[in-house]
Design a protein around this motif. Structure first.
Motif, PDB file in Angstrom:
ATOM      1  N   ASP A   1       0.854  -1.177   0.000  1.00 47.39           N
ATOM      2  CA  ASP A   1       0.000   0.000   0.000  1.00 47.39           C
ATOM      3  C   ASP A   1       0.897   1.236   0.000  1.00 47.39           C
ATOM      4  OD1 ASP A   1      -1.731   2.084   0.480  1.00 47.39           O
ATOM      5  OD2 ASP A   1      -2.814   1.098   2.106  1.00 47.39           O
ATOM      6  N   ALA A   2       0.867   2.004  -1.082  1.00 49.80           N
ATOM      7  CA  ALA A   2       1.738   3.174  -1.183  1.00 49.80           C
ATOM      8  C   ALA A   2       1.439   4.206  -0.102  1.00 49.80           C
ATOM      9  CB  ALA A   2       1.588   3.810  -2.559  1.00 49.80           C
ATOM     10  N   SER A   3       0.201   4.254   0.364  1.00 50.31           N
ATOM     11  CA  SER A   3      -0.168   5.272   1.360  1.00 50.31           C
ATOM     12  C   SER A   3       0.453   4.998   2.725  1.00 50.31           C
ATOM     13  CB  SER A   3      -1.690   5.370   1.488  1.00 50.31           C
ATOM     14  OG  SER A   3      -2.223   4.180   2.068  1.00 50.31           O
ATOM     15  N   THR A   4       0.881   3.767   2.966  1.00 51.43           N
ATOM     16  CA  THR A   4       1.476   3.438   4.272  1.00 51.43           C
ATOM     17  C   THR A   4       2.946   3.027   4.160  1.00 51.43           C
ATOM     18  OG1 THR A   4       0.721   1.131   4.067  1.00 51.43           O
ATOM     19  CG2 THR A   4      -0.733   2.680   5.208  1.00 51.43           C
ATOM     20  N   HIS A   5       3.440   2.880   2.926  1.00 46.96           N
ATOM     21  CA  HIS A   5       4.831   2.451   2.734  1.00 46.96           C
ATOM     22  C   HIS A   5       5.794   3.574   3.114  1.00 46.96           C
ATOM     23  CE1 HIS A   5       7.863  -0.246   1.035  1.00 46.96           C
ATOM     24  NE2 HIS A   5       8.468   0.841   0.579  1.00 46.96           N
ATOM     25  N   THR A   6       6.912   3.217   3.721  1.00 50.71           N
ATOM     26  CA  THR A   6       7.898   4.212   4.134  1.00 50.71           C
ATOM     27  C   THR A   6       9.312   3.770   3.767  1.00 50.71           C
ATOM     28  OG1 THR A   6       8.072   3.241   6.351  1.00 50.71           O
ATOM     29  CG2 THR A   6       6.512   5.078   6.055  1.00 50.71           C
ATOM     30  N   LEU A   7      10.189   4.754   3.673  1.00 50.23           N
ATOM     31  CA  LEU A   7      11.629   4.539   3.491  1.00 50.23           C
ATOM     32  C   LEU A   7      12.325   5.112   4.710  1.00 50.23           C
ATOM     33  CD1 LEU A   7      14.140   3.816   1.733  1.00 50.23           C
ATOM     34  CD2 LEU A   7      14.034   6.174   0.879  1.00 50.23           C
ATOM     35  N   THR A   8      13.095   4.260   5.391  1.00 51.25           N
ATOM     36  CA  THR A   8      13.832   4.704   6.574  1.00 51.25           C
ATOM     37  C   THR A   8      15.312   4.809   6.242  1.00 51.25           C
ATOM     38  OG1 THR A   8      12.226   3.699   8.078  1.00 51.25           O
ATOM     39  CG2 THR A   8      14.412   4.195   8.974  1.00 51.25           C
ATOM     40  N   ILE A   9      15.887   5.973   6.534  1.00 48.27           N
ATOM     41  CA  ILE A   9      17.305   6.230   6.270  1.00 48.27           C
ATOM     42  C   ILE A   9      18.045   6.207   7.602  1.00 48.27           C
ATOM     43  CG2 ILE A   9      18.983   7.810   5.253  1.00 48.27           C
ATOM     44  CD1 ILE A   9      16.676   9.025   3.629  1.00 48.27           C
ATOM     45  N   THR A  10      19.047   5.336   7.697  1.00 45.72           N
ATOM     46  CA  THR A  10      19.831   5.205   8.921  1.00 45.72           C
ATOM     47  C   THR A  10      21.311   5.436   8.614  1.00 45.72           C
ATOM     48  OG1 THR A  10      20.061   2.812   8.614  1.00 45.72           O
ATOM     49  CG2 THR A  10      18.188   3.570   9.924  1.00 45.72           C
ATOM     50  N   GLY A  11      22.121   5.365   9.677  1.00 47.60           N
ATOM     51  CA  GLY A  11      23.533   5.672   9.539  1.00 47.60           C
ATOM     52  C   GLY A  11      23.817   7.146   9.760  1.00 47.60           C
ATOM     53  N   LEU A  12      22.784   7.888  10.117  1.00 51.03           N
ATOM     54  CA  LEU A  12      22.882   9.308  10.421  1.00 51.03           C
ATOM     55  C   LEU A  12      22.936   9.482  11.929  1.00 51.03           C
ATOM     56  CD1 LEU A  12      19.924  10.326   8.065  1.00 51.03           C
ATOM     57  CD2 LEU A  12      22.355  10.260   7.453  1.00 51.03           C
ATOM     58  N   LYS A  13      22.953  10.711  12.375  1.00 49.55           N
ATOM     59  CA  LYS A  13      22.926  10.944  13.823  1.00 49.55           C
ATOM     60  C   LYS A  13      21.588  10.492  14.410  1.00 49.55           C
ATOM     61  CE  LYS A  13      26.315  14.653  13.575  1.00 49.55           C
ATOM     62  NZ  LYS A  13      26.606  16.097  13.714  1.00 49.55           N
ATOM     63  N   ALA A  14      20.548  10.533  13.596  1.00 44.98           N
ATOM     64  CA  ALA A  14      19.234  10.004  13.997  1.00 44.98           C
ATOM     65  C   ALA A  14      18.527   9.510  12.744  1.00 44.98           C
ATOM     66  CB  ALA A  14      18.397  11.091  14.677  1.00 44.98           C
ATOM     67  N   PRO A  15      17.779   8.393  12.830  1.00 49.00           N
ATOM     68  CA  PRO A  15      17.076   7.865  11.647  1.00 49.00           C
ATOM     69  C   PRO A  15      16.032   8.855  11.127  1.00 49.00           C
ATOM     70  CG  PRO A  15      17.130   6.262  13.430  1.00 49.00           C
ATOM     71  CD  PRO A  15      17.579   7.558  14.018  1.00 49.00           C
ATOM     72  N   VAL A  16      15.782   8.807   9.837  1.00 50.55           N
ATOM     73  CA  VAL A  16      14.763   9.641   9.197  1.00 50.55           C
ATOM     74  C   VAL A  16      13.848   8.724   8.390  1.00 50.55           C
ATOM     75  CG1 VAL A  16      14.313  11.459   7.517  1.00 50.55           C
ATOM     76  CG2 VAL A  16      16.269  11.656   9.065  1.00 50.55           C
ATOM     77  N   THR A  17      12.541   8.919   8.528  1.00 54.17           N
ATOM     78  CA  THR A  17      11.575   8.120   7.773  1.00 54.17           C
ATOM     79  C   THR A  17      10.779   9.026   6.846  1.00 54.17           C
ATOM     80  OG1 THR A  17      11.386   6.445   9.505  1.00 54.17           O
ATOM     81  CG2 THR A  17       9.582   6.590   7.928  1.00 54.17           C
ATOM     82  N   LEU A  18      10.682   8.596   5.587  1.00 54.73           N
ATOM     83  CA  LEU A  18       9.957   9.358   4.573  1.00 54.73           C
ATOM     84  C   LEU A  18       8.846   8.498   3.982  1.00 54.73           C
ATOM     85  CD1 LEU A  18      13.061  10.835   2.706  1.00 54.73           C
ATOM     86  CD2 LEU A  18      11.545  12.090   4.253  1.00 54.73           C
TER      87      LEU A  18
END
Length: 413
Positions: free
Chosen positions: A55-72
């Protein structure tokens, strides 16, 4: 039809096929070369696990390896960043493996013929822009703070991992690969978080709702159903980065023998210049009432495109005749070579039957039989030849001398 349902983040996900029996298929090459942009339903399928219906409306991309994770979210990726498009061929490293297996020596891998490749327009935000938004830029001080600066070479170091944790893969807990961070931060490399293929949303089979597109790099790195992106000083430790998609030394002829070499051999990233004859098909009969139309596709090596020349030979490579590159045209390539840098070329050559009579061997039944070869050259001068060292996994095969389609035995009535 979906075979399995499971829950991810509390939501049901339907799966087609399975880890044990994933979908792997290729189209007939005659169908493949009918269009410059490959329709999704024609494009080959390569999978190491099931196809998830997300479901594209609930799918997310999480970026890690940073000072804090980011989810888009998918909405974030489609509305908060400029959208770009790139023309690029997607090719499996094992494309043409069948020829190496049958004409050189047995190999380990799926038995691909010539159709494990497609060409498409991919659309989405540049990975560079997304990384910049989370603080990863080409700035030396910032990269040093993340352990991503190569002091010895005085350049960007580190890697970007691309992972999909939707389901297990055949050989690991998830599918994961990586490429150099430097490539991902270079705007002219056009690394895209793809949301669309040929101006329409990705299909399930091609990664809906999100896949990474890395022009000039083999298809194994283009992770589908992308869920995680990790910035790391080291390569991905995943099976598909460390123990697959590598060109092992020719003396390695078994899985036990390969164990010693997997950690010593760099992961394959670029594929070599290549071409195939799609029509006429192997073992076909050619009528003598009209000229013969020979056609096929050609691919540049890595970043060295576009393809600028294709020749065919009717006599085993002694004499070569120049073919016409139909798509992209000469004027298109000349006006914007960067646009066509990573895409394939569709070529065509008209051959008079008298040329075949002069080149092919005559038989007692009145027929003549012979082979047709093709040879491509890209903008940087890389040219196919008739020698490619054998390797155990049967990857990166591009010789013109063993390919059944390129040296098709064809009969003239």
């Amino acid at each position: 039809m979906a075979e399995i349902s499971f829950f991810r983040a509390g939501r049901p996900v339907d799966l087609e096929y399975s880890v044990e029996k994933p979908l792997n298929r290729e189209p007939p090459v005659e169908e493949l070369v009918k269009s410059f942009l490959t329709p999704p339903e024609v494009a080959y399928d390569r999978n190491h696990g099931p196809l998830p219906h997300l479901d594209a409306s609930t799918h997310t991309l999480t970026i890690t390896g940073l000072k804090a994770p980011v989810t888009l979210s998918i909405a974030d990726l489609s509305t908060k960043f400029p959208q770009h498009s790139v023309l690029a061929a997607l090719q499996c490293a094992g494309n043409r493996r069948h020829t190496m297996r049958t004409k050189v020596r047995e190999v380990d891998g799926l038995d691909w013929n010539d159709g494990a490749v497609c060409n498409a327009s991919w659309e989405g935000p540049l990975l560079k822009d997304v990384l910049k938004s989370v603080g990863v830029t080409e700035d030396e001080a910032g990269l040093k703070s993340l352990g991503l600066w190569d002091e010895e070479k005085r350049r960007i170091g580190g890697h970007v991992w691309f992972e999909s944790d939707i389901t297990k893969a055949q050989d690991d807990e998830l599918y994961g690969v990586s490429v150099d961070l430097k490539r991902c931060l270079e705007e002219d490399k056009k690394v895209i978080l793809a949301l669309k293929m040929n101006s329409s949303p990705l299909t399930v089979a091609h990664g809906f709702p999100l896949r990474i597109v890395i022009p000039g790099i083999l298809g194994a790195r283009w992770t589908k159903w992308l869920t995680h992106l990790r910035i790391s000083p080291t390569e991905s430790p995943n099976f598909y980065q460390q123990r697959d998609y590598k060109i092992l030394p020719p003396h390695v002829r078994s899985k036990p023998a390969a164990l010693k070499y997997w950690p010593l051999i760099p992961a394959l990233q670029h594929l070599p210049v290549n071409s195939i004859v799609a029509t006429p098909s192997s073992n076909s009969t050619i009528p003598t009432t009209h000229p013969l139309i020979v056609s096929g596709y050609a691919l540049p090596s890595g970043d060295d495109g576009p393809v600028v020349n294709v020749d065919i030979s009717l006599d085993g490579g002694r004499y070569w005749k120049q073919a016409d590159i139909i798509f992209p045209s000469a004027s298109e390539r000349a006006s914007d070579p960067q646009k066509y840098k990573w895409c394939w070329a569709i070529w065509r050559c008209e051959v008079d039957i008298s040329e075949l009579r002069g080149a092919w061997k005559a038989y007692g039944d009145g027929s003549r039989r012979g082979r047709i070869l093709s040879r491509a050259r890209d903008m940087e001068g890389n040219v196919q030849d008739d020698t490619v060292p054998w390797n155990f996994r049967g990857v990166a095969y591009n010789a013109y001398d063993h390919e059944l389609k390129n040296k098709s035995t064809t009969t003239i009535d």
